[in-house]
Enzyme design. Sequence first.
Site, mmCIF file in Angstrom:
data_model
loop_
_atom_site.group_PDB
_atom_site.id
_atom_site.type_symbol
_atom_site.label_atom_id
_atom_site.label_comp_id
_atom_site.label_asym_id
_atom_site.label_seq_id
_atom_site.Cartn_x
_atom_site.Cartn_y
_atom_site.Cartn_z
ATOM 1 N N PRO A 102 -78.974 19.731 4.331
ATOM 2 C CA PRO A 102 -78.132 18.536 4.351
ATOM 3 C C PRO A 102 -76.927 18.691 3.419
ATOM 4 C CG PRO A 102 -80.425 17.948 4.003
ATOM 5 C CD PRO A 102 -80.354 19.432 3.956
ATOM 6 N N GLY A 103 -75.791 18.227 3.877
ATOM 7 C CA GLY A 103 -74.615 18.227 3.019
ATOM 8 C C GLY A 103 -73.884 19.545 2.936
ATOM 9 N N THR A 104 -74.275 20.515 3.792
ATOM 10 C CA THR A 104 -73.585 21.796 3.722
ATOM 11 C C THR A 104 -72.353 21.822 4.624
ATOM 12 O OG1 THR A 104 -75.267 22.576 5.258
ATOM 13 C CG2 THR A 104 -75.450 23.288 2.979
ATOM 14 N N GLY A 105 -72.079 20.741 5.300
ATOM 15 C CA GLY A 105 -70.825 20.648 6.053
ATOM 16 C C GLY A 105 -70.953 20.912 7.535
ATOM 17 N N LYS A 106 -72.117 20.634 8.118
ATOM 18 C CA LYS A 106 -72.279 20.858 9.557
ATOM 19 C C LYS A 106 -71.409 19.903 10.355
ATOM 20 C CE LYS A 106 -76.697 20.098 9.232
ATOM 21 N NZ LYS A 106 -76.846 19.948 7.781
ATOM 22 N N GLU A 164 -89.964 19.091 -24.970
ATOM 23 C CA GLU A 164 -88.783 19.778 -24.429
ATOM 24 C C GLU A 164 -88.527 21.080 -25.175
ATOM 25 O OE1 GLU A 164 -87.606 18.951 -21.668
ATOM 26 O OE2 GLU A 164 -88.549 16.973 -21.538
HETATM 27 P P1 ADP Z 1 -74.067 17.800 6.930
HETATM 28 O O1 ADP Z 1 -73.628 17.278 8.240
HETATM 29 O O2 ADP Z 1 -74.273 19.283 6.918
HETATM 30 O O3 ADP Z 1 -75.224 17.089 6.326
HETATM 31 P P2 ADP Z 1 -71.481 16.938 6.150
HETATM 32 O O4 ADP Z 1 -70.662 17.751 7.084
HETATM 33 O O5 ADP Z 1 -71.664 15.524 6.510
HETATM 34 O O6 ADP Z 1 -72.889 17.596 5.895
HETATM 35 O O7 ADP Z 1 -70.866 17.080 4.703
HETATM 36 C C1 ADP Z 1 -70.782 16.012 3.819
HETATM 37 C C2 ADP Z 1 -69.520 16.104 3.013
HETATM 38 O O8 ADP Z 1 -69.585 17.180 2.105
HETATM 39 C C3 ADP Z 1 -68.309 16.385 3.867
HETATM 40 O O9 ADP Z 1 -67.727 15.202 4.294
HETATM 41 C C4 ADP Z 1 -67.393 17.140 2.932
HETATM 42 O O10 ADP Z 1 -66.587 16.253 2.222
HETATM 43 C C5 ADP Z 1 -68.323 17.802 1.962
HETATM 44 N N1 ADP Z 1 -68.472 19.218 2.297
HETATM 45 C C6 ADP Z 1 -69.591 19.839 2.699
HETATM 46 N N2 ADP Z 1 -69.383 21.159 2.885
HETATM 47 C C7 ADP Z 1 -68.086 21.374 2.624
HETATM 48 C C8 ADP Z 1 -67.255 22.537 2.653
HETATM 49 N N3 ADP Z 1 -67.736 23.739 2.999
HETATM 50 N N4 ADP Z 1 -65.972 22.399 2.320
HETATM 51 C C9 ADP Z 1 -65.483 21.196 1.969
HETATM 52 N N5 ADP Z 1 -66.196 20.066 1.925
HETATM 53 C C10 ADP Z 1 -67.494 20.141 2.241
HETATM 54 ZN ZN ZN Z 2 -91.583 18.858 -19.162
#
Ligand code: ADP
Ligand code: ZN
Length: 613
Positions: free
Chosen positions: A201-205, A422
């Site tokens: 998640p969040g890798t920019g798919k 810690e």
């Molecule tokens: P996914 O669909 O993989 O969960 P998203 O495409 O929705 O992730 O990415 C979420 C946000 O993270 C994007 O709107 C962007 O702003 C940022 N982001 C993720 N990967 C990149 C990247 N390689 N370059 C620039 N921004 C990115």
């Molecule tokens: Zn601990």
Amino acid sequence: MQKTKKTNSSLGYIIIIALVLTLVYTMFNPSPTAPEKVTLDTFLSDIDGGIVDTIEVQGSKIYYTTTGDAEFYTVKETSESLTAVLGERDYTDIQIEVVDTEAGSFWVELVISAVPFLLIIGFLFFMMRQATSSNNQALSFGKSQARINDPEKKKTTFKDVAGAKEAKEELIEVVDFLKNPNKYTSMGAKIPKGVILVGAPGTGKTLLARAVAGEAGVPFFNISGSEFVEMFVGVGASRVRDLFKKAKRNAPCIIFIDEIDAVGRHRGAGMGGGHDEREQTLNQILTEMDGFEQDTNVIVMAATNRPDVLDPALLRPGRFDRRIVIDRPDIEDREEILHIHTRNKPLAKNIDLNKIARQTPGFSGADIENLANEAAILAASNNKKSVSQKDLEKSIEKVVMGPERKSRVLNKKEKEITAYHETGHAIVGHLLPECDPVHKVSIISRGMALGVTWFLPEEDKHLYSKTKFENELASLLGGYAAETMIFGEVSTGPSNDLKRATDMARKMVTKYGMSGLGATIYGDENDEVFLGKDFGHVRNYSEQVASKIDETVQAIMGTALKVATTILKENEDKLHKVAKELISKENLARNEFIKLMGDLEEKQESEEEITED
Ligand code: ADP
Ligand code: ZN
Ligand code: MG
């Protein structure tokens, strides 16, 4: 929505018109100067006295003028007629006029009676609109809700996506298919029908898929897998049909199905209701993709972070056979993403984004976007003109460990326990060779944790050795060891450490073959269970092996605890020194910690410490 708004305002018009009419009426019919009111007796005695000149009856009111031209009025019972009131009296000389009250207030009456009428009409009208619009909704239920991207809007292009070089290269090819299909078909090449983007998640798919559409300049039908799954069975399938029909009409184009795992899970895996719907939807997608003519220039893109749960039929050649893996960004990519997301933020001059990139291993693009945003918020809330390095670093901490919770005050004893706990982590981790360097030790609560020891790898790691696991385990148990050693018993503090350590030890045995039980994987390679598929999950090893696994895990944990305890015993003076310092300062940065540990060879690294603004 718009429709109902319109009805509301027309209702408003009606009310306003009614009000205006009433106003106009009262303006043009000013009440005449009021005659004086007298009692009925006075009226009757005036008649007896013969001084009444004229009488005008308006409903229950009797207006009369006397011979002296004075005006009076009196009130009678409504039901009683004037003649009844006058009785035997002689009124032959008096001019009597009966005014029809109804006629006088005709307009008022009209308006008054019209208002509720109009209200009812308006209400009916409103209801009808509602009914038709929900009718429409019901009719369009089976229609796909795919949104076509607006070419007018600012386009996302590959420039907005940092890193992901391989993914981009593959996708540039897809863009080319869409732009110049003949180039490929003339070579006898089949244009791929389906491309699936796989990544955490969040890798920019989603971002990449948008960029493909932006680059290709073709219509882009964007729908999320979960939108196929509705309350009613069959809706998903009919939406798919509709979506593909629309797409074929608009070819060349891209269909993008985000979060396809919502519909694309293993068929026959669902428990209870709901899976029929998913199966139908999935079958329909497969049928549609198979049904593409050779020259249909529609490419179906999909994204998922759970490729493991997808139905194998989806991934078969001729369907989503192009699989593009999007990794978490490495240091370079992270720096580039930081550049992209700080483009529109004023940065301090001495900022070093590379350093931030190095401090954020494992961050996804979305995490970095969040980090940049947090930094901007922090700078703004401190009324600064630009975002400083310090703001960015504070935000890393916030993103990694949750915001500091200064309001959660630890009492003296808790503070002491947490500090030793810690310090235990930090010292064991610091002294064992394969552990990541200590970045920061803190006893300020964050999120759920009372304190944190933050280890930071020097570089992104892809492979982990058995020794590394063992050392990390020891460091994880360092908190437990320190508490037992200093206080003679443990608190609830290490509970989360124990859980993580146990999980790690179990994985070493069952998943990585890093124990005496040999190079075998025990259990499903899929540790993520999803309800249904693994519900009647059969263990692929015997009871004997199960108990052996438990024993081995216990042994690994025992060894790790022994290692941790030994190290702490040998360095008890340092343990006290660091913990005391931690109690008074609450936070120890890397260089402070190293100084206390008395390591000189690490000095070089501490020079790297961030220059503060
Ligand atoms: P996914 O669909 O993989 O969960 P998203 O495409 O929705 O992730 O990415 C979420 C946000 O993270 C994007 O709107 C962007 O702003 C940022 N982001 C993720 N990967 C990149 C990247 N390689 N370059 C620039 N921004 C990115
Ligand atoms: Zn601990
Ligand atoms: Mg997404």
